[in-house]
Write a protein that holds these residues in place. Structure first.
Motif, PDB file in Angstrom:
ATOM      1  N   VAL A   1      49.548  -7.817 102.849  1.00  0.00           N
ATOM      2  CA  VAL A   1      49.428  -8.762 101.739  1.00  0.00           C
ATOM      3  C   VAL A   1      49.739 -10.187 102.147  1.00  0.00           C
ATOM      4  O   VAL A   1      48.978 -11.112 101.863  1.00  0.00           O
ATOM      5  CB  VAL A   1      50.366  -8.345 100.581  1.00  0.00           C
ATOM      6  N   SER A   2      50.870 -10.423 102.800  1.00  0.00           N
ATOM      7  CA  SER A   2      51.317 -11.801 102.959  1.00  0.00           C
ATOM      8  C   SER A   2      51.982 -12.069 104.299  1.00  0.00           C
ATOM      9  O   SER A   2      53.184 -12.298 104.372  1.00  0.00           O
ATOM     10  CB  SER A   2      52.294 -12.150 101.817  1.00  0.00           C
ATOM     11  N   PRO A   3      51.212 -12.076 105.392  1.00  0.00           N
ATOM     12  CA  PRO A   3      51.775 -12.504 106.676  1.00  0.00           C
ATOM     13  C   PRO A   3      51.659 -14.017 106.836  1.00  0.00           C
ATOM     14  O   PRO A   3      51.580 -14.531 107.954  1.00  0.00           O
ATOM     15  CB  PRO A   3      50.910 -11.772 107.688  1.00  0.00           C
ATOM     16  N   THR A   4      51.592 -14.716 105.702  1.00  0.00           N
ATOM     17  CA  THR A   4      51.379 -16.170 105.725  1.00  0.00           C
ATOM     18  C   THR A   4      52.645 -16.940 106.058  1.00  0.00           C
ATOM     19  O   THR A   4      52.566 -18.070 106.539  1.00  0.00           O
ATOM     20  CB  THR A   4      50.870 -16.648 104.354  1.00  0.00           C
ATOM     21  N   GLY A   5      53.818 -16.350 105.772  1.00  0.00           N
ATOM     22  CA  GLY A   5      55.068 -17.082 105.945  1.00  0.00           C
ATOM     23  C   GLY A   5      55.285 -17.560 107.360  1.00  0.00           C
ATOM     24  O   GLY A   5      55.662 -18.716 107.584  1.00  0.00           O
ATOM     25  N   VAL A   6      55.050 -16.664 108.332  1.00  0.00           N
ATOM     26  CA  VAL A   6      55.254 -17.040 109.736  1.00  0.00           C
ATOM     27  C   VAL A   6      54.326 -18.185 110.120  1.00  0.00           C
ATOM     28  O   VAL A   6      54.742 -19.172 110.742  1.00  0.00           O
ATOM     29  CB  VAL A   6      55.022 -15.831 110.662  1.00  0.00           C
ATOM     30  N   LEU A   7      53.061 -18.077 109.729  1.00  0.00           N
ATOM     31  CA  LEU A   7      52.080 -19.109 110.095  1.00  0.00           C
ATOM     32  C   LEU A   7      52.369 -20.424 109.376  1.00  0.00           C
ATOM     33  O   LEU A   7      52.250 -21.510 109.965  1.00  0.00           O
ATOM     34  CB  LEU A   7      50.675 -18.607 109.757  1.00  0.00           C
ATOM     35  N   LYS A   8      52.766 -20.338 108.143  1.00  0.00           N
ATOM     36  CA  LYS A   8      53.056 -21.550 107.362  1.00  0.00           C
ATOM     37  C   LYS A   8      54.221 -22.324 107.969  1.00  0.00           C
ATOM     38  O   LYS A   8      54.135 -23.544 108.173  1.00  0.00           O
ATOM     39  CB  LYS A   8      53.368 -21.166 105.918  1.00  0.00           C
ATOM     40  N   HIS A   9      55.326 -21.628 108.249  1.00  0.00           N
ATOM     41  CA  HIS A   9      56.496 -22.307 108.798  1.00  0.00           C
ATOM     42  C   HIS A   9      56.303 -22.678 110.271  1.00  0.00           C
ATOM     43  O   HIS A   9      57.081 -23.477 110.806  1.00  0.00           O
ATOM     44  CB  HIS A   9      57.734 -21.443 108.630  1.00  0.00           C
ATOM     45  N   SER A  10      55.278 -22.098 110.906  1.00  0.00           N
ATOM     46  CA  SER A  10      54.940 -22.489 112.282  1.00  0.00           C
ATOM     47  C   SER A  10      53.995 -23.683 112.300  1.00  0.00           C
ATOM     48  O   SER A  10      53.482 -24.042 113.364  1.00  0.00           O
ATOM     49  CB  SER A  10      54.299 -21.318 113.034  1.00  0.00           C
ATOM     50  N   LEU A  11      53.744 -24.268 111.118  1.00  0.00           N
ATOM     51  CA  LEU A  11      52.859 -25.433 110.965  1.00  0.00           C
ATOM     52  C   LEU A  11      51.449 -25.137 111.470  1.00  0.00           C
ATOM     53  O   LEU A  11      50.796 -25.971 112.114  1.00  0.00           O
ATOM     54  CB  LEU A  11      53.444 -26.659 111.693  1.00  0.00           C
ATOM     55  N   LEU A  12      50.982 -23.907 111.200  1.00  0.00           N
ATOM     56  CA  LEU A  12      49.635 -23.441 111.553  1.00  0.00           C
ATOM     57  C   LEU A  12      49.417 -23.402 113.063  1.00  0.00           C
ATOM     58  O   LEU A  12      48.269 -23.372 113.527  1.00  0.00           O
ATOM     59  CB  LEU A  12      48.567 -24.311 110.884  1.00  0.00           C
ATOM     60  N   ASN A  13      50.496 -23.406 113.830  1.00  0.00           N
ATOM     61  CA  ASN A  13      50.399 -23.301 115.280  1.00  0.00           C
ATOM     62  C   ASN A  13      50.293 -21.816 115.644  1.00  0.00           C
ATOM     63  O   ASN A  13      51.269 -21.061 115.563  1.00  0.00           O
ATOM     64  CB  ASN A  13      51.627 -23.929 115.935  1.00  0.00           C
ATOM     65  N   ILE A  14      49.094 -21.404 116.052  1.00  0.00           N
ATOM     66  CA  ILE A  14      48.826 -19.982 116.291  1.00  0.00           C
ATOM     67  C   ILE A  14      49.703 -19.427 117.405  1.00  0.00           C
ATOM     68  O   ILE A  14      50.252 -18.320 117.306  1.00  0.00           O
ATOM     69  CB  ILE A  14      47.334 -19.777 116.625  1.00  0.00           C
ATOM     70  N   GLY A  15      49.848 -20.160 118.493  1.00  0.00           N
ATOM     71  CA  GLY A  15      50.651 -19.687 119.618  1.00  0.00           C
ATOM     72  C   GLY A  15      52.101 -19.451 119.233  1.00  0.00           C
ATOM     73  O   GLY A  15      52.689 -18.409 119.570  1.00  0.00           O
ATOM     74  N   ILE A  16      52.685 -20.422 118.500  1.00  0.00           N
ATOM     75  CA  ILE A  16      54.073 -20.280 118.057  1.00  0.00           C
ATOM     76  C   ILE A  16      54.202 -19.085 117.120  1.00  0.00           C
ATOM     77  O   ILE A  16      55.162 -18.294 117.211  1.00  0.00           O
ATOM     78  CB  ILE A  16      54.548 -21.564 117.353  1.00  0.00           C
ATOM     79  N   ALA A  17      53.245 -18.932 116.205  1.00  0.00           N
ATOM     80  CA  ALA A  17      53.300 -17.836 115.226  1.00  0.00           C
ATOM     81  C   ALA A  17      53.281 -16.473 115.918  1.00  0.00           C
ATOM     82  O   ALA A  17      54.076 -15.580 115.591  1.00  0.00           O
ATOM     83  CB  ALA A  17      52.137 -17.949 114.243  1.00  0.00           C
ATOM     84  N   LEU A  18      52.377 -16.315 116.909  1.00  0.00           N
ATOM     85  CA  LEU A  18      52.301 -15.024 117.612  1.00  0.00           C
ATOM     86  C   LEU A  18      53.564 -14.776 118.426  1.00  0.00           C
ATOM     87  O   LEU A  18      54.040 -13.626 118.525  1.00  0.00           O
ATOM     88  CB  LEU A  18      51.068 -15.005 118.514  1.00  0.00           C
TER      89      LEU A  18
END
Length: 496
Positions: free
Chosen positions: A46-63
């Motif tokens: 449903v909502s794996p958006t939190g990690v990406l949002k707080h990572s400022l949409l930085n895909i590498g940091i999020a992963l």
């Protein structure tokens, strides 16, 4: 004379087998399904958006945060594996904190958990009802009364199931874990196929993953919180250690199989989301998996909402199973009414503990707005994990000769204690709120109950009579007590 002794020996062995106690019915695959089923709830769908949002949409940091969160969960589960193999008792953190740090911290744990964990189960039941009823109402919201009635029906169905048969509960858990893993596999494989296909729009986001703005330390910590929340439940196996077959072997093996498997699946699913959707689309989506399905498999997109409901149901089943064992263990130690530690004479399951925890969860379903208050108790979970890892360290030095079939590398629990200390203080320091004060006061309120009823052992005679009548009604008797078919026990102080 020899024959008489032989018959006496057989009678003794028969009586020992007749003792009512938890049975070791949970094997390796059951344990794996329980851990995976507890960790994977609705979050990854449903909502794996939190990690990406707080990572400022930085895909590498999020992963990287998804991997780091998984590794922290794995370190914690390895610490728990040592405690579970050395002290294979029901109750999870409660049993370990009591052995390592004493009765009062253990009582504070069970005092807090008796309210927060059933509230969490109530939230899961309501979320299941939301996903199960919404397809029948389209864009219109489903009636609140209907959702609450369905939530109560699910809670009591699973409560009765877990109170009657461990084998059946384990079978249900295995089936629903396989179903949710199948749904995750569809998303993961779909993303890999599109990625291997090599379309420019699919590959572009991964060519320079760290090209976006780099988040600051506070934002990374917030993303880390979101990732750790998605891995919640890795501690569940220790609640069933007393019912594991060959716990010395199966507990470490189960942990080392289940947690890494979840890390791999979470990583593949997030890559699949990012292959199909842009970071902005993911952050703006209410249900990422549903948006993914509408884009990739529109003709059968209904599978994903159904998978979310299935996932929540499986997570709720395992959560109720473990909560019943916590109540059972607390009652055995005298921290909850004695009735809760009794087992059904026919199925040898902690039926009163299941009734107790299900009843409290049902109360939380009625005023559903109160469930939001449990968010302020999130820090208490990490506080208790920190105390559990501290118990491991204390026991290493205080009881060096305790038999430990598995030993974790000693710096690991020290790292976990430091990590838990940070996770407890960070939200309070960064976003101070009066509700945290109320949460601390609630935990300290356990002293009001502990001092008279646990420390000074205050008792009321009329409660013994009520216990006796309920014992006969429910056909239960104390663990290791000998009961007849009517539930009458010959244990000291029990009903005859």
């Amino acid at each position: 004379m020899g024959k008489g002794k032989s018959n006496d020996y057989k009678d003794v062995k028969r009586k020992e087998k007749a003792k009512t106690q938890l049975k070791r019915n949970i094997g390796y695959f059951d344990g794996v399904s329980f851990i995976i089923g507890t960790i994977i709830g609705a979050g990854i769908f449903v909502s794996p958006t939190g990690v990406l949002k707080h990572s400022l949409l930085n895909i590498g940091i999020a992963l990287m945060i998804w991997i780091a969160s998984g590794l922290v969960s794995l370190m914690g589960s390895l610490c728990y594996a040592e405690l579970g193999t050395a002290l294979p008792f029901s109750g999870g953190e409660y049993s370990h904190i009591k052995r390592g740090l004493g009765s009062l911290p253990a009582f504070m744990f069970i005092w807090t958990s008796t309210f927060t964990k059933p509230a969490s189960n109530a939230a899961r039941a309501l979320l299941f009802a939301e996903y199960a009823t919404q397809p029948f109402y389209g864009i219109c919201p489903a009636p609140e009364v209907m959702k609450k009635c369905l939530a109560l029906a699910v809670l009591w169905s699973l409560g009765i199931l877990n109170g009657r048969s461990v084998k059946m509960a384990a079978w249900v858990q295995t089936v629903f874990t396989l179903l949710k893993m199948l749904a995750l596999s569809v998303i993961a494989v779909g993303g890999i196929v599109l990625l291997v296909g090599g379309r420019k729009e699919n590959l572009a986001r991964f060519e320079d993953m760290f090209n976006s703005e780099i988040p600051n330390a506070s934002q990374v910590a917030e993303a880390f919180f979101q990732g750790l929340y998605a891995y919640g439940g890795w501690w569940s196996l220790n609640y069933m250690a007393e019912e594991m077959k060959n716990p010395s072997r199966n507990i470490p093996l189960t942990v080392m199989t289940a947690v890494p498997a979840v890390i791999v699946f979470y990583l593949l699913v997030n890559i699949s989301y990012l292959t199909v959707l842009t970071p902005k689309e993911i952050v703006s989506s209410v249900a990422v998996a549903v948006t993914w399905a509408d884009r990739v498999i529109p003709s059968v997109a209904w599978i994903i909402p159904l998978s979310v409901a299935v996932s929540i149901f499986g997570a709720l089943n395992s959560s109720m199973f473990t909560l019943g064992r916590l109540s059972y263990s607390g009652s055995q130690s005298g921290h909850l009414p004695i009735l809760i530690s009794m087992l059904n004479v026919h199925s040898c399951t902690p039926a009163p503990a299941m009734i107790f925890s299900t009843t409290i969860a049902s109360i939380f379903v009625i005023p559903s707005d109160l469930i939001t208050l449990t968010n302020y108790f999130g820090f208490s979970a990490w506080l208790m994990i920190g105390l559990t890892c501290a118990s491991l360290i204390v026991l290493r030095y205080r009881e060096p000769h305790l038999h430990r079939p598995y030993k974790v590398f000693l710096p690991v629990p020290f790292v976990m204690v430091a990590m838990c200390f940070f996770l407890v203080l960070a939200p309070i320091v960064w976003s101070p709120n009066l509700q945290y004060v109320y949460s601390f006061l609630f935990m300290l309120g356990s002293l009001i109950v502990y001092l008279p009823f646990i420390h000074f052992k205050l008792r009321f005679a009329f409660l013994d009579k009520i216990t006796c009548h309920l014992q006969l009604l429910l056909e239960v008797c104390p663990a290791d007590g000998k009961c007849d078919a009517e539930g009458k026990c010959d244990a000291e102080g029990k009903c005859e």
